[in-house]
Design a protein around this motif. Structure first.
Motif, mmCIF file in Angstrom:
data_model
loop_
_atom_site.group_PDB
_atom_site.id
_atom_site.type_symbol
_atom_site.label_atom_id
_atom_site.label_comp_id
_atom_site.label_asym_id
_atom_site.label_seq_id
_atom_site.Cartn_x
_atom_site.Cartn_y
_atom_site.Cartn_z
ATOM 1 N N LEU A 105 0.829 -1.210 0.000
ATOM 2 C CA LEU A 105 0.000 0.000 0.000
ATOM 3 C C LEU A 105 0.860 1.255 0.000
ATOM 4 O O LEU A 105 0.516 2.259 -0.627
ATOM 5 C CB LEU A 105 -0.941 -0.008 1.203
ATOM 6 N N ARG A 106 1.996 1.199 0.680
ATOM 7 C CA ARG A 106 2.918 2.341 0.681
ATOM 8 C C ARG A 106 3.498 2.559 -0.715
ATOM 9 O O ARG A 106 3.619 3.694 -1.181
ATOM 10 C CB ARG A 106 4.040 2.119 1.695
ATOM 11 N N SER A 107 3.825 1.482 -1.403
ATOM 12 C CA SER A 107 4.357 1.640 -2.763
ATOM 13 C C SER A 107 3.286 2.173 -3.713
ATOM 14 O O SER A 107 3.588 2.948 -4.620
ATOM 15 C CB SER A 107 4.918 0.314 -3.280
ATOM 16 N N ALA A 108 2.036 1.788 -3.480
ATOM 17 C CA ALA A 108 0.948 2.328 -4.311
ATOM 18 C C ALA A 108 0.791 3.821 -4.079
ATOM 19 O O ALA A 108 0.586 4.590 -5.028
ATOM 20 C CB ALA A 108 -0.366 1.613 -4.002
ATOM 21 N N ALA A 109 0.922 4.257 -2.830
ATOM 22 C CA ALA A 109 0.808 5.691 -2.534
ATOM 23 C C ALA A 109 1.999 6.448 -3.089
ATOM 24 O O ALA A 109 1.871 7.604 -3.512
ATOM 25 C CB ALA A 109 0.696 5.903 -1.027
ATOM 26 N N SER A 110 3.164 5.834 -3.103
ATOM 27 C CA SER A 110 4.378 6.506 -3.584
ATOM 28 C C SER A 110 4.405 6.684 -5.099
ATOM 29 O O SER A 110 5.149 7.515 -5.605
ATOM 30 C CB SER A 110 5.619 5.721 -3.156
ATOM 31 N N THR A 111 3.604 5.898 -5.818
ATOM 32 C CA THR A 111 3.604 6.007 -7.277
ATOM 33 C C THR A 111 2.853 7.227 -7.781
ATOM 34 O O THR A 111 2.977 7.580 -8.952
ATOM 35 C CB THR A 111 2.985 4.746 -7.919
ATOM 36 N N VAL A 112 2.086 7.862 -6.918
ATOM 37 C CA VAL A 112 1.323 9.049 -7.338
ATOM 38 C C VAL A 112 2.301 10.190 -7.597
ATOM 39 O O VAL A 112 3.234 10.414 -6.821
ATOM 40 C CB VAL A 112 0.293 9.436 -6.253
ATOM 41 N N ASP A 113 2.068 10.900 -8.688
ATOM 42 C CA ASP A 113 2.938 12.006 -9.063
ATOM 43 C C ASP A 113 2.888 13.103 -7.995
ATOM 44 O O ASP A 113 1.813 13.551 -7.613
ATOM 45 C CB ASP A 113 2.486 12.571 -10.419
ATOM 46 N N GLY A 114 4.046 13.503 -7.514
ATOM 47 C CA GLY A 114 4.141 14.561 -6.515
ATOM 48 C C GLY A 114 4.396 14.058 -5.117
ATOM 49 O O GLY A 114 4.720 14.838 -4.223
ATOM 50 N N ALA A 148 -5.291 5.582 -5.593
ATOM 51 C CA ALA A 148 -4.214 4.612 -5.837
ATOM 52 C C ALA A 148 -4.259 3.487 -4.800
ATOM 53 O O ALA A 148 -4.093 2.303 -5.138
ATOM 54 C CB ALA A 148 -2.864 5.311 -5.807
ATOM 55 N N ILE A 149 -4.493 3.841 -3.564
ATOM 56 C CA ILE A 149 -4.585 2.821 -2.515
ATOM 57 C C ILE A 149 -5.832 1.967 -2.724
ATOM 58 O O ILE A 149 -5.783 0.739 -2.561
ATOM 59 C CB ILE A 149 -4.568 3.480 -1.123
ATOM 60 N N GLU A 150 -6.938 2.580 -3.114
ATOM 61 C CA GLU A 150 -8.166 1.829 -3.378
ATOM 62 C C GLU A 150 -7.967 0.844 -4.540
ATOM 63 O O GLU A 150 -8.448 -0.292 -4.484
ATOM 64 C CB GLU A 150 -9.320 2.783 -3.702
#
Length: 175
Positions: A105-114, A148-150
């Motif tokens: 879930l942390r990697s999914a959040a980190s993929t968001v631009d910004g 992204a987390i969803e």
């Protein structure tokens, strides 16, 4: 598959206290058999206990503390602990460890631009993510991270779908 934490701390504390009591009793017994002066004099302990009355404060406090410790240990043994393996849906009984669940879930959040840094905390019914960004304008970033987390949760398909909360911290101020 629902694995729960083990009750290691209460069991260890109970074992250490009982071991200490057994060591004291054994040392005193060996000292009495050997004819040496024991750490605890049996006649003085017996006299003190014999002279104590039920309505004295010392036996009442000792009984209360013993009862409280017993209830705490009983609750620690009976109440369910935190899940160590989180169950996933599917035909096969499967699950994910808390660590791998949190890291994906942390990697999914980190993929968001910004997003420069993401921290994810798992709770019983919710997931809270804190993301740090270098942007001055953070409008819509929380929604993007939440989506992204969803999406990642849709891929994982957990049995109990947790609510997602996202907090955004801007590294730079807007002023």
């Amino acid at each position: 598959m629902k694995r729960r934490t083990r009750r290691g701390v209460p069991a260890t504390l109970t074992a250490v206290v009982l071991l200490a009591a057994c060591v004291v009793v054994a040392v005193v017994a060996i000292q009495m058999i050997a004819g040496a002066t024991p750490w605890l004099s049996y006649p003085s302990v017996a006299r003190t206990l014999h002279d104590a009355h039920w309505n004295d404060p010392v036996p009442a406090v000792a009984g209360g503390v013993s009862a409280l410790l017993g209830v705490i240990l009983l609750l620690a043994a009976m109440l369910p602990g935190r899940l160590t393996v989180l169950p996933l849906e599917g035909e096969v009984d499967s699950g994910a460890s808390r660590r791998s669940y949190r890291s994906t879930l942390r990697s999914a959040a980190s993929t968001v631009d910004g997003v420069s840094r993401a921290r994810v905390k798992l709770r019983r019914r919710s997931i809270s993510a804190e993301v740090t960004t270098g942007r001055t304008n953070t409008d819509g970033l929380a929604d993007a991270v939440s989506r992204a987390i969803e999406r990642r949760l849709d891929q994982l398909t957990p049995v109990a779908r947790p609510a997602v909360r996202v907090r955004v911290h801007a590294a730079r101020s807007t002023s």
